[in-house]
Design a protein around this motif. Structure first.
Motif, PDB file in Angstrom:
ATOM      1  N   SER A   1       5.041  -1.837  -4.062  1.00  0.00           N
ATOM      2  CA  SER A   1       4.882  -0.763  -5.047  1.00  0.00           C
ATOM      3  C   SER A   1       3.568  -0.006  -4.856  1.00  0.00           C
ATOM      4  O   SER A   1       3.161   0.778  -5.692  1.00  0.00           O
ATOM      5  N   LEU A   2       2.933  -0.249  -3.707  1.00  0.00           N
ATOM      6  CA  LEU A   2       1.621   0.365  -3.504  1.00  0.00           C
ATOM      7  C   LEU A   2       1.741   1.661  -2.708  1.00  0.00           C
ATOM      8  O   LEU A   2       2.308   1.680  -1.622  1.00  0.00           O
ATOM      9  N   ASP A   3       1.215   2.726  -3.262  1.00  0.00           N
ATOM     10  CA  ASP A   3       1.184   4.017  -2.579  1.00  0.00           C
ATOM     11  C   ASP A   3       0.193   3.953  -1.415  1.00  0.00           C
ATOM     12  O   ASP A   3      -0.971   3.602  -1.594  1.00  0.00           O
ATOM     13  N   LYS A   4       0.658   4.272  -0.209  1.00  0.00           N
ATOM     14  CA  LYS A   4      -0.186   4.096   0.989  1.00  0.00           C
ATOM     15  C   LYS A   4      -1.404   5.034   0.997  1.00  0.00           C
ATOM     16  O   LYS A   4      -2.367   4.803   1.714  1.00  0.00           O
ATOM     17  N   ASN A   5      -1.318   6.116   0.247  1.00  0.00           N
ATOM     18  CA  ASN A   5      -2.423   7.082   0.261  1.00  0.00           C
ATOM     19  C   ASN A   5      -3.453   6.823  -0.826  1.00  0.00           C
ATOM     20  O   ASN A   5      -4.387   7.591  -1.009  1.00  0.00           O
ATOM     21  N   ILE A   6      -3.251   5.734  -1.520  1.00  0.00           N
ATOM     22  CA  ILE A   6      -4.116   5.481  -2.670  1.00  0.00           C
ATOM     23  C   ILE A   6      -5.500   4.980  -2.226  1.00  0.00           C
ATOM     24  O   ILE A   6      -5.639   4.435  -1.130  1.00  0.00           O
ATOM     25  N   ASP A   7      -6.490   5.190  -3.060  1.00  0.00           N
ATOM     26  CA  ASP A   7      -7.856   4.712  -2.792  1.00  0.00           C
ATOM     27  C   ASP A   7      -7.924   3.230  -3.186  1.00  0.00           C
ATOM     28  O   ASP A   7      -7.948   2.894  -4.371  1.00  0.00           O
ATOM     29  N   LEU A   8      -7.951   2.370  -2.186  1.00  0.00           N
ATOM     30  CA  LEU A   8      -7.928   0.930  -2.474  1.00  0.00           C
ATOM     31  C   LEU A   8      -9.195   0.464  -3.190  1.00  0.00           C
ATOM     32  O   LEU A   8      -9.161  -0.469  -3.980  1.00  0.00           O
ATOM     33  N   GLY A   9     -10.293   1.133  -2.899  1.00  0.00           N
ATOM     34  CA  GLY A   9     -11.550   0.801  -3.573  1.00  0.00           C
ATOM     35  C   GLY A   9     -11.418   0.945  -5.080  1.00  0.00           C
ATOM     36  O   GLY A   9     -11.930   0.121  -5.852  1.00  0.00           O
ATOM     37  N   GLU A  10     -10.698   1.985  -5.500  1.00  0.00           N
ATOM     38  CA  GLU A  10     -10.499   2.204  -6.935  1.00  0.00           C
ATOM     39  C   GLU A  10      -9.634   1.102  -7.536  1.00  0.00           C
ATOM     40  O   GLU A  10      -9.864   0.670  -8.666  1.00  0.00           O
ATOM     41  N   ILE A  11      -8.636   0.655  -6.760  1.00  0.00           N
ATOM     42  CA  ILE A  11      -7.765  -0.426  -7.261  1.00  0.00           C
ATOM     43  C   ILE A  11      -8.582  -1.699  -7.447  1.00  0.00           C
ATOM     44  O   ILE A  11      -8.453  -2.394  -8.458  1.00  0.00           O
ATOM     45  N   ILE A  12      -9.430  -1.970  -6.482  1.00  0.00           N
ATOM     46  CA  ILE A  12     -10.283  -3.156  -6.588  1.00  0.00           C
ATOM     47  C   ILE A  12     -11.149  -3.053  -7.841  1.00  0.00           C
ATOM     48  O   ILE A  12     -11.204  -3.976  -8.661  1.00  0.00           O
ATOM     49  N   LYS A  13     -11.814  -1.904  -7.991  1.00  0.00           N
ATOM     50  CA  LYS A  13     -12.739  -1.754  -9.124  1.00  0.00           C
ATOM     51  C   LYS A  13     -12.019  -1.817 -10.454  1.00  0.00           C
ATOM     52  O   LYS A  13     -12.527  -2.399 -11.407  1.00  0.00           O
ATOM     53  N   LYS A  14     -10.853  -1.195 -10.514  1.00  0.00           N
ATOM     54  CA  LYS A  14     -10.167  -1.071 -11.787  1.00  0.00           C
ATOM     55  C   LYS A  14      -9.404  -2.341 -12.150  1.00  0.00           C
ATOM     56  O   LYS A  14      -9.358  -2.720 -13.321  1.00  0.00           O
ATOM     57  N   ARG A  15      -8.793  -2.979 -11.159  1.00  0.00           N
ATOM     58  CA  ARG A  15      -7.894  -4.083 -11.486  1.00  0.00           C
ATOM     59  C   ARG A  15      -8.427  -5.465 -11.109  1.00  0.00           C
ATOM     60  O   ARG A  15      -8.307  -6.416 -11.867  1.00  0.00           O
ATOM     61  N   TYR A  16      -8.960  -5.582  -9.901  1.00  0.00           N
ATOM     62  CA  TYR A  16      -9.313  -6.922  -9.421  1.00  0.00           C
ATOM     63  C   TYR A  16     -10.717  -7.370  -9.830  1.00  0.00           C
ATOM     64  O   TYR A  16     -10.936  -8.541 -10.135  1.00  0.00           O
TER      65      TYR A  16
END
Lengths: 258, 257
Positions: B68-83
């Motif tokens: 379900s992960l969009d390949k163009n997404i900023d992974l850094g933001e996912i880390i900061k926001k979720r993990y």
């Protein structure tokens, strides 16, 4: 011991304790509370038996800012006439050491109160910040000024612009607090420190505070002249004679504050 | 109520079960949030004195849900926001946390197990430092904990090779507290967690803090902190009970205060 509504005071040996006591609102500072606090500080300042003042707060937090409801409808002319921050000027005239023990939130006016103290012990769970910007205003009780003088303009602007909170560890790194402690030992350690300072010769303590405060504002030349005068002045005290005599005799001095 | 996890308390132990078995309990945004919520509740609940994190079904946790992960997404933001919030919540958790690892713990699922204080592991469990296999770096605190557990050389090896680690190898590397037969994982986990839940809880918190400090501070600062910690431990009911039971030559009953 006094009929304060928002604070209470205690005396423990030579330490005068002031405890902020509106825990149900995280000790939000309303105007009468500041007035009570300043009155208590002045009372201890004049009390010969009190050598050091310890400021603490009841409950989970030190002081979570000002009472927003109280000022929401204010207009500038009303505020100019009310001149509420003049109370804070009185705080800066206290000659005795003021030590703060801070747990939980110390934000907005609560942070300004911390910045008005001489020594700050913080619990690991302490959080500092100026959220005023999020309300469309800015600090008004010396926050911008004292923060800048303590940590420099760059860091100060970052904190003031973002309105974000910073933890005790960061506050320690920036020199805003003297010590970071587990919350369980915060009050004991702050009291122990207060009592230690209270055993020092009071007139030295007093003139050291006076000179350090001046050094923040005056030029190096002026403050060194000022320092010199205070240094000379201490030679008029009994404690100087006792201190130096005890040193020569290789014994512990007994200071009388005279 | 939760959508992606289960939470229950039994015999002073909170059980947080990752409950997306169809995707091998892969993280999604809701699960990250719900884990944080559950940890906050367990932290505040004085009746909880240990916490188990486990996976429903075959797997412990397969990491981020890549489907379900969009390949163009900023992974850094996912880390900061979720993990990052999840990891911080685990790292600051004052009570003992046990990862009960039934099956695969891959990627951030491996990281989750590493962030716990204990790992009780079934003989069918596997760990995979999967990040390198899709061109990423280990996240969710993984490389903060891994070298401390297995040493730098092994951490580099595991992280760069990205190969499957069996329960037996994991035990050899010092990654696990105990390996148990798959069928006994549940009962072994319960026994272990309940044992921890009956220990002096405040002392456990202080020990965790001291160990963390040992990586962060100089010796003199550490020793100051040690003195504070002992002062705090010495003021607990459990310390009184410990001494009292010692004198009376009986088993102590610790209340966790």
């Amino acid at each position: 011991m006094s009929n304060y509504q928002y604070i209470f005071t205690e005396i423990d040996d030579a330490v005068g304790k002031i405890i902020l006591n509106r825990p149900e609102v995280l000790n939000a500072l309303n105007r009468p509370m500041i007035t009570e606090l300043v009155n208590a500080l002045e009372t201890f300042n004049k009390n010969e038996n009190i050598k050091v003042i310890l400021l603490t707060a009841n409950g989970r937090s030190f002081a979570a800012g000002a009472d927003i409801k109280e000022m929401k409808e204010d207009d500038p002319i009303y505020l100019e006439k009310l001149d509420q921050f003049a109370e804070w000027d009185r705080m800066s005239l206290i000659k005795k050491p003021i030590i703060a023990a801070v747990q939980g939130y110390a934000v907005g006016g609560g942070f300004e109160l911390v910045l008005s103290c001489d020594i700050v012990f913080a619990a690991e769970n302490a959080k500092f910040g100026f959220p005023e910007v999020n309300l469309g205003v800015m600090p008004g009780a010396g926050g911008t000024v004292k923060l800048t003088k303590t940590i420099g303009p760059r860091k100060a602007l970052e904190w003031l612009w973002t309105g974000e909170y910073f933890d005790a560890k960061k506050a320690y790194e920036y020199g805003l607090v003297n010590r970071v402690l587990p919350v369980e030992v915060l009050f004991d350690e702050a009291m122990a420190f207060a009592k230690k300072v209270a055993t020092q010769p009071p007139l030295s303590i007093r003139l050291i505070k006076d000179t350090v405060t001046k050094a923040v504002d005056l030029s190096t030349y002026e403050s060194m002249q000022y320092e010199r005068k205070n240094f000379y002045l201490l030679f008029a005290t009994d404690d100087q004679k006792e201190g130096m005599q005890a040193f020569v005799e290789k014994r512990q001095p007994i200071f009388k504050g005279k | 109520m939760y959508e992606t996890i289960l939470y229950k308390v039994k015999n002073k132990v909170a059980y947080l079960t990752l409950n997306r078995p169809d995707s091998l309990n892969a993280f999604n945004e809701i699960m990250n949030k719900e884990i944080v919520q559950a940890l906050k509740i367990a932290e505040k609940d004085p009746s909880v004195r240990a916490l188990v994190i486990q996976g429903a079904g075959r797997a412990f946790c397969s990491g981020e849900d890549l489907k379900s992960l969009d390949k163009n997404i900023d992974l850094g933001e996912i880390i900061k926001k979720r993990y990052t919030p999840m990891l911080k919540q685990i790292a600051s958790f004052s009570k003992p946390i046990i990862a009960s690892v039934n099956g695969v713990a891959a990627g951030a699922g491996f990281s989750l197990a590493l962030a716990c204080d204990f790992r009780i592991v079934s003989d069918k469990a596997t760990f995979i430092q999967a990040f390198i296999n899709i061109g990423l770096v280990p996240d969710t605190g993984n490389l903060f904990y891994l070298p401390k557990l297995v040493g730098t050389a092994k951490a580099i090896e595991l992280s760069i090779l990205g190969e499957k680690i069996t329960a037996g190898d994991a035990e050899k590397y010092g990654l696990v507290t105990k390996v148990v037969p798959f069928d006994e994982l549940e009962s072994e986990t319960e026994n272990f967690a309940e044992k921890l839940a009956n220990k002096p809880t405040k002392a456990i918190e202080l020990i965790k803090n001291l160990i963390r400090k040992s990586y962060e501070t100089r010796l003199d600062e550490f020793l100051e902190y040690e003195a504070y910690s002992q002062k705090i431990a010495g003021s607990t009911e459990d310390f009184k009970e410990g001494v009292q039971s010692f004198v009376e030559k009986r088993k102590p009953v610790f209340q966790g205060r």
